[in-house]
Design an enzyme around this catalytic site. Structure first.
Site, PDB file in Angstrom:
ATOM      1  N   VAL A 352       1.079  -0.719  -0.161  1.00 38.55           N
ATOM      2  CA  VAL A 352       0.204  -0.191  -0.211  1.00 38.55           C
ATOM      3  C   VAL A 352       0.845   1.044  -0.093  1.00 38.55           C
ATOM      4  CG1 VAL A 352      -1.755   1.570   1.143  1.00 38.55           C
ATOM      5  CG2 VAL A 352      -1.567  -1.248   1.273  1.00 38.55           C
ATOM      6  N   ASP A 463     -12.785  -9.210   8.939  1.00 41.47           N
ATOM      7  CA  ASP A 463     -11.915  -9.716   9.216  1.00 41.47           C
ATOM      8  C   ASP A 463     -12.220  -7.675   9.769  1.00 41.47           C
ATOM      9  OD1 ASP A 463      -9.661  -9.505   9.845  1.00 41.47           O
ATOM     10  OD2 ASP A 463      -8.686  -9.347   7.999  1.00 41.47           O
TER      11      ASP A 463
END
Ligand SMILES: *[C@@H]1O[C@H](CO)[C@@H](O)[C@H](O)[C@H]1NC(C)=O
Ligand SMILES: *[C@@H]1O[C@H](CO)[C@@H](O)[C@H](O)[C@H]1NC(C)=O
Ligand SMILES: *[C@@H]1O[C@H](CO)[C@@H](O)[C@H](O)[C@H]1NC(C)=O
Ligand SMILES: *[C@@H]1O[C@H](CO)[C@@H](O)[C@H](O)[C@H]1NC(C)=O
Length: 652
Positions: A352, A463
């Site tokens: 990222v 999650d």
């Protein structure tokens, strides 16, 4: 369940821009924390932004408290509709009085105006009164312009409607264009004895017209229940309009207090300044029609050319994610060619980066995914399709994507304050205060409720954990990284990364059967709530014995030994004990070992905003298993309100 009193609502209020008494309230500009915002609604530049220029979205805002009796009410508000094109906009906004804020949760955008859906439109059980400002009409040929004001009861076919305009003091009628981009004011007055409702409209800063634009007779006593919410609903269609409320005054039993125009004018200026980057052809500038149409023609030709070029390039691989696509070049430029200096983190899927889009100077986060197998890629595209269509102020927004060879680049809103995990457990001494924590919990609950209940499909996040909650510049929590759990199934190092980060949030039946459901998300959310309140990780190694201790067990132990509040994060200097207790007990209830004992997210939301009182239960309830005989009779069912649980503790 006794209705919570208005006094309780006073606790929510930050009186910066609102004043509230039993005679109603007045907002001269808006600030956070006072309204219940839902969908894409947000507060920006002190204006209430119901829709934010995203297509096919719904935004709503309600006053935080419920009114237990309204009779001859009156309200006035100033709004601005910023159309994406000077002569086209969709769909409009409405002032609403409704029985619950819930019934609006399944509302659809476009012609449903964020108030109804296909099933419930027209049903008397909606118990909804609205004054709509409609700028668009849905026809079989598509959306066409409209410009009317209507009074709606339970449905979109107005009981009375008329083209927008106003009566001047001399009695002449003047048309008004709702989508002019100029501020206008609306007044709605209802008389309880004659059941007459009057609606007036006027340009901003003009006096309230003597003669109303619309007048109808509606017996609101028969339409609405005694307790109601007031607010606004708004929707866009294929056009990316922005609907804003600048000021709002409401009185449940009398004349609404006047707005403070000197403040409103400042807000309007701020909004204008804010919107300058958005293209807007100023009216009143004389542009010869010929030049304009030549220009438009050229633009259309260029757009068509670009579109066709793009379409040809990517026709084998276009994702309908409701978001725009970026070019690889743009993204490479935004990240200094994916330089390591721009690296924010890495996960099982790839890396990222932080990026700055060259054109808009917008900060973004760019996730670079390179799945190994074709199968994995397919799954991932499905995820993007879902994610791109989700819009909620508590979800990290996917802005678009780009495909480069076998690589996929996803572009998200950049979250300047990083992940909640780091804030809660990081080395930094400074922590976030209780108000921020409670706000984050409510925000994530609202985002998860949207995923579970409010969107056209059920989205199981799989999650939920503190490290997947990111903080925006106002420290609002936003749920991110979803679909990753599924992606991990196909990734290479799925098992290790997944288990490492998530152990402690996994519901017992998920560990046993491996099936993710809404209830397993609720379980994780329960653990998350405890984590935020206690500032402790879901599993912490006990200092003395070196044994791992589950956060849930630790909180239950403290409760059993008489003081649940002992578990509140010692780093918090100050907190609201009533709220902390609610969060801790609700957290335990959500992470109940028995799936059917957990409330659904809608109910969780209602508990958190104190719409519904959390049932009284004892710590022993948390150790019941589904085999316990008594348990069967006391499960909390959803969506019905949880009252059965009180039986266990002998009632309150
Ligand atoms: C109206 O809504 C109620 C409750 O949701 C439902 O039971 C009823 O069938 C609906 N009526 C119609 C005509 O759809
Ligand atoms: C509505 O307007 C009419 C005409 O001006 C007026 O007589 C009436 O009192 C108004 N009703 C309300 C509720 O304001
Ligand atoms: C208005 O509705 C209420 C509740 O249904 C009813 O009691 C009342 O008589 C109605 N008023 C009129 C004038 O119809
Ligand atoms: C409007 O607000 C300004 C700034 O808060 C204040 O100074 C002024 O007195 C207000 N005007 C009225 C009429 O309340």
């Amino acid at each position: 369940m006794p209705p919570h009193s208005l006094l309780l609502c006073l606790l929510f209020l930050t009186p910066a821009s609102a004043s509230y008494t039993k005679d109603g309230f007045t907002y001269d500009g808006f600030s956070n924390g006072v309204l219940r915002l839902d969908g894409v609604a947000s507060i920006a530049s002190r204006a209430l932004m119901l829709t934010d220029g995203v297509a096919r979205s719904v935004g709503r805002a309600f006053f935080g408290g419920r009114f237990d009796s309204i009779s001859s009410f009156s309200t006035t508000f100033v709004f601005v509709i910023t159309p994406p094109y000077s002569d086209l906009s969709a769909y409009g906004l409405a002032f609403t009085i409704s029985a619950t804020t819930d019934s609006l949760l399944d509302a659809l955008p476009s012609q449903y105006m964020g108030m109804f859906n296909r099933e419930n439109v027209g049903n008397v059980t909606n118990r909804l009164f609205a004054v709509e400002l409609d700028t668009s009409q849905s026809t079989e040929f598509g959306d066409i312009n409209d410009n009317h004001v209507g009074i709606d009861v339970n449905t979109l076919v107005s009981i009375n409607s008329t083209p927008a305009g106003y009566y001047k003091p001399d009695g002449t009628f003047s048309d008004l264009l709702l989508i002019s981009g100029k501020p206008m004011q609306v007044w709605v007055d209802y008389d309880d004895s004659s059941h007459q409702v009057n609606v007036s409209l006027a340009p901003y800063l003009e006096h309230k017209p003597q003669n109303p634009l619309l007048s109808s007779t509606v017996n609101l006593t028969s339409v609405l229940p005694s307790s109601v919410y007031v607010g606004f609903a708004s929707a866009t269609g294929t056009l990316r309009s922005i609907h804003r409320i600048i000021g709002w005054s409401f009185n449940p039993n009398g004349e609404a207090k006047p707005l403070n125009y000197s403040v409103l004018s400042e807000v309007i200026q701020d909004v204008r300044r804010d919107g300058q980057s958005r293209s807007h052809i100023p009216k009143g500038v004389l542009v010869p029609v010929v030049i304009l149409s030549v220009f438009i023609t050229i633009v259309i030709i260029i757009a068509l050319y670009v579109y066709m070029k793009k379409a040809r390039k990517s026709s084998d691989w276009e994702i309908d994610c409701g978001s725009s696509s970026f070019t690889y070049k743009d993204l490479a430029a935004a990240t200094n060619n994916f330089s390591d200096r721009m690296l924010l983190g890495r996960g099982g899927f790839g890396k990222v980066y932080k990026g700055v889009l060259q054109t808009s100077k917008q900060n973004v986060a760019i996730k670079r995914v390179s799945p190994e197998s074709k199968q994995g890629m397919k799954e991932f595209i499905a995820e993007i399709t879902i994610l791109g269509h989700l819009r909620h102020r508590n979800l990290v927004q996917l802005l678009g994507y780009s495909r480069h060879k076998s690589e996929l680049l996803l572009v998200y809103d950049y979250m300047p304050n990083g992940s909640l995990d780091r804030v809660l457990h990081g080395q930094r001494k400074q922590t976030i205060d209780w108000v921020q924590r409670f706000n984050i919990i409510k925000g994530i609950a609202s985002g998860l409720c949207y995923l579970h209940e409010d969107w056209e499909k059920v989205v199981i996040h799989r999650d939920i954990k503190a490290s997947n909650v990111l903080l925006d510049n106002e420290m609002n929590g936003r749920l991110g990284d979803f679909g990753l759990a599924r992606l991990h199934n196909h990734g290479t190092d799925a098992h290790t990364t997944h288990l490492a980060g998530t152990w402690g949030y996994i519901a017992p039946e998920l560990a046993r059967l491996g099936r993710a459901t809404k209830a397993t998300d609720v379980f994780a959310f329960g653990v998350f709530m405890l984590e935020v309140a206690c500032g402790r990780r879901p599993i912490q190694v006990n200092d003395s014995a070196g044994e791992p201790v589950l956060l849930t067990d630790w909180v239950v132990d403290a409760w059993e030994s008489g003081s649940i509040l002992r578990t509140v994060d010692p780093k918090l200097e100050d907190y609201v004990s009533e709220e902390a207790e609610l969060v801790l007990k609700l957290g335990l209830l959500c992470s109940h070992p028995v799936q059917s004992a957990r409330p659904c997210m809608r109910l969780v939301m209602q508990y958190l905003v104190k719409d519904v009182l959390l049932p009284d239960f004892q710590p022993s309830f948390l150790s019941l298993t589904s085999r316990d005989e008594e348990f069967g009779q006391h499960i909390l069912s959803c969506p019905s309100v949880a009252t059965t649980i009180t039986g266990l503790s002998g009632g309150r």
